[in-house]
Design a protein around this motif. Structure first.
Motif, PDB file in Angstrom:
ATOM      1  N   ILE A 195       0.860  -1.175   0.000  1.00 40.60           N
ATOM      2  CA  ILE A 195       0.000   0.000   0.000  1.00 40.60           C
ATOM      3  C   ILE A 195       0.902   1.232   0.000  1.00 40.60           C
ATOM      4  N   HIS A 196       0.583   2.195  -0.854  1.00 39.69           N
ATOM      5  CA  HIS A 196       1.286   3.472  -0.891  1.00 39.69           C
ATOM      6  C   HIS A 196       0.269   4.527  -0.475  1.00 39.69           C
ATOM      7  N   GLU A 197       0.606   5.295   0.581  1.00 38.49           N
ATOM      8  CA  GLU A 197      -0.336   6.275   1.109  1.00 38.49           C
ATOM      9  C   GLU A 197       0.323   7.635   1.278  1.00 38.49           C
ATOM     10  N   GLY A 234      -0.821  11.213   6.121  1.00 38.49           N
ATOM     11  CA  GLY A 234      -1.997  11.905   6.619  1.00 38.49           C
ATOM     12  C   GLY A 234      -3.108  12.032   5.594  1.00 38.49           C
ATOM     13  N   GLY A 235      -3.088  11.183   4.578  1.00 34.90           N
ATOM     14  CA  GLY A 235      -4.098  11.372   3.548  1.00 34.90           C
ATOM     15  C   GLY A 235      -4.541  10.120   2.841  1.00 34.90           C
ATOM     16  N   ILE A 236      -4.613  10.194   1.529  1.00 37.22           N
ATOM     17  CA  ILE A 236      -5.283   9.193   0.708  1.00 37.22           C
ATOM     18  C   ILE A 236      -4.414   7.979   0.391  1.00 37.22           C
ATOM     19  N   ILE A 237      -5.061   6.934  -0.128  1.00 35.28           N
ATOM     20  CA  ILE A 237      -4.363   5.751  -0.625  1.00 35.28           C
ATOM     21  C   ILE A 237      -3.939   6.054  -2.065  1.00 35.28           C
ATOM     22  N   HIS A 238      -2.621   6.150  -2.269  1.00 33.39           N
ATOM     23  CA  HIS A 238      -2.090   6.461  -3.602  1.00 33.39           C
ATOM     24  C   HIS A 238      -2.057   5.245  -4.518  1.00 33.39           C
ATOM     25  N   GLY A 239      -1.634   4.075  -3.994  1.00 38.60           N
ATOM     26  CA  GLY A 239      -1.472   2.906  -4.851  1.00 38.60           C
ATOM     27  C   GLY A 239      -1.630   1.608  -4.082  1.00 38.60           C
ATOM     28  N   ILE A 240      -1.869   0.532  -4.843  1.00 34.02           N
ATOM     29  CA  ILE A 240      -2.063  -0.792  -4.245  1.00 34.02           C
ATOM     30  C   ILE A 240      -1.525  -1.862  -5.187  1.00 34.02           C
ATOM     31  N   ILE A 259      -0.407   5.162  -7.888  1.00 39.52           N
ATOM     32  CA  ILE A 259       0.988   5.588  -8.024  1.00 39.52           C
ATOM     33  C   ILE A 259       1.799   5.179  -6.801  1.00 39.52           C
ATOM     34  N   LYS A 260       3.114   5.099  -6.991  1.00 39.00           N
ATOM     35  CA  LYS A 260       4.043   4.815  -5.904  1.00 39.00           C
ATOM     36  C   LYS A 260       4.530   6.157  -5.383  1.00 39.00           C
ATOM     37  N   SER A 261       3.923   6.589  -4.293  1.00 43.74           N
ATOM     38  CA  SER A 261       4.219   7.901  -3.733  1.00 43.74           C
ATOM     39  C   SER A 261       3.905   7.876  -2.250  1.00 43.74           C
ATOM     40  N   GLY A 262       4.573   8.702  -1.488  1.00 43.30           N
ATOM     41  CA  GLY A 262       4.304   8.794  -0.058  1.00 43.30           C
ATOM     42  C   GLY A 262       4.903   7.636   0.709  1.00 43.30           C
ATOM     43  N   LEU A 263       4.236   7.250   1.771  1.00 41.47           N
ATOM     44  CA  LEU A 263       4.687   6.136   2.604  1.00 41.47           C
ATOM     45  C   LEU A 263       4.357   4.810   1.923  1.00 41.47           C
ATOM     46  N   SER A 264       5.321   3.897   1.903  1.00 45.57           N
ATOM     47  CA  SER A 264       5.100   2.567   1.315  1.00 45.57           C
ATOM     48  C   SER A 264       5.099   1.520   2.417  1.00 45.57           C
ATOM     49  N   HIS A 265       4.112   0.635   2.369  1.00 41.29           N
ATOM     50  CA  HIS A 265       3.991  -0.450   3.347  1.00 41.29           C
ATOM     51  C   HIS A 265       3.925  -1.770   2.591  1.00 41.29           C
ATOM     52  N   GLU A 266       4.605  -2.780   3.115  1.00 40.19           N
ATOM     53  CA  GLU A 266       4.578  -4.117   2.516  1.00 40.19           C
ATOM     54  C   GLU A 266       4.200  -5.102   3.605  1.00 40.19           C
ATOM     55  N   ARG A 318      -4.985 -10.638  12.646  1.00 37.86           N
ATOM     56  CA  ARG A 318      -4.085  -9.493  12.501  1.00 37.86           C
ATOM     57  C   ARG A 318      -4.844  -8.378  11.783  1.00 37.86           C
ATOM     58  N   ILE A 319      -4.517  -7.144  12.126  1.00 32.98           N
ATOM     59  CA  ILE A 319      -5.181  -5.972  11.556  1.00 32.98           C
ATOM     60  C   ILE A 319      -4.115  -5.028  11.014  1.00 32.98           C
ATOM     61  N   PHE A 320      -4.281  -4.601   9.760  1.00 31.86           N
ATOM     62  CA  PHE A 320      -3.354  -3.691   9.108  1.00 31.86           C
ATOM     63  C   PHE A 320      -4.128  -2.457   8.662  1.00 31.86           C
ATOM     64  N   THR A 321      -3.722  -1.284   9.150  1.00 35.26           N
ATOM     65  CA  THR A 321      -4.428  -0.038   8.887  1.00 35.26           C
ATOM     66  C   THR A 321      -3.546   0.910   8.082  1.00 35.26           C
ATOM     67  N   PHE A 322      -4.125   1.482   7.012  1.00 36.04           N
ATOM     68  CA  PHE A 322      -3.415   2.411   6.142  1.00 36.04           C
ATOM     69  C   PHE A 322      -4.309   3.613   5.861  1.00 36.04           C
ATOM     70  N   GLY A 323      -3.702   4.798   5.712  1.00 39.95           N
ATOM     71  CA  GLY A 323      -4.461   5.999   5.412  1.00 39.95           C
ATOM     72  C   GLY A 323      -5.018   6.637   6.666  1.00 39.95           C
ATOM     73  N   GLN A 324      -6.001   7.520   6.465  1.00 40.61           N
ATOM     74  CA  GLN A 324      -6.580   8.280   7.566  1.00 40.61           C
ATOM     75  C   GLN A 324      -8.086   8.081   7.641  1.00 40.61           C
ATOM     76  N   PRO A 325      -8.637   8.091   8.865  1.00 34.32           N
ATOM     77  CA  PRO A 325     -10.076   7.855   9.041  1.00 34.32           C
ATOM     78  C   PRO A 325     -10.911   9.099   8.753  1.00 34.32           C
ATOM     79  N   GLY A 326     -11.130   9.377   7.478  1.00 31.68           N
ATOM     80  CA  GLY A 326     -11.968  10.514   7.121  1.00 31.68           C
ATOM     81  C   GLY A 326     -12.923  10.144   6.000  1.00 31.68           C
ATOM     82  N   GLY A 327     -14.177  10.532   6.117  1.00 28.81           N
ATOM     83  CA  GLY A 327     -15.123  10.298   5.038  1.00 28.81           C
ATOM     84  C   GLY A 327     -16.171   9.261   5.367  1.00 28.81           C
TER      85      GLY A 327
END
Length: 185
Positions: free
Chosen positions: A71-73, A76-82, A96-103, A135-144
């Motif tokens: 996941i690329h986020e 403090g904002g949106i999910i950029h890529g998956i 897109i591959k931008s911001g924080l990357s998680h594997e 297991r729980i994996f959280t990405f992005g921000q809780p808005g919307g």
């Protein structure tokens, strides 16, 4: 009498999970009442605005079991890529591959059994993956606006995703679930 039997077959809960109940002896039933075990499927979504270019990982899931995801986020904002990994192969990156990357890599026998998230404006804001190993994996921000995606039957798991993306991020996402083997009796 025949109409009543057909009505009962379609209105009563007549499915069993083959893995949980082992082999059943249905030889006493009429052959026309039986179906062969099969793997079903269900779909949750599409969540979000859904603008931009469509994508699907439908073909990728035939390469093997879902073993991981990236996941690329935006911080403090949106999910950029998956991106998902099936067997040893990674799918194409959508978004897109931008911001924080998680594997994340799943353990042996572990499956994704639920996905929660949020979307607002044009983009997916948050994704939360829950697995069969709790297991729980959280990405992005809780808005919307919230969504809660899960298979229609207990024992189901995430098979692949589809959705939409543009040059900035994921605009819509849907979840395709494999269901447990079912036997009609």
């Amino acid at each position: 009498m025949m109409l009543m039997l057909i009505f009962l077959l379609f209105t009563l809960p007549v499915t069993v999970t083959a893995e949980e109940h082992g082999t059943r002896n249905f030889s006493a039933l009429h052959p026309s009442l039986l179906t062969k075990p099969h793997r079903g499927s269900s779909f949750s979504g599409e969540y979000g605005y859904g603008g931009g270019t469509s994508f699907t990982l439908s073909g990728n899931h035939r390469s093997g079991r879902l073993n991981g995801f990236r996941i690329h986020e935006q911080c403090g904002g949106i999910i950029h890529g998956i991106q998902f990994q099936y067997g040893q192969d990674w799918s194409q990156l959508y978004g897109i591959k931008s911001g924080l990357s998680h594997e994340v890599f799943l353990n042996k026998g572990e499956r994704i059994t639920q996905v929660l998230g949020k979307y607002y404006s044009y983009y997916i804001q948050q994704l939360i993956f829950i697995t069969s190993h709790r297991r729980i994996f959280t990405f992005g921000q809780p808005g919307g606006y919230s969504f809660n995606a899960s298979p229609h039957y207990q024992g189901g798991f995430l098979n692949y995703i589809s959705g939409h993306h543009n040059s900035y991020g994921i605009t819509g996402i849907g979840f395709h679930w494999s269901e447990p083997r079912l036997v009609k009796a």
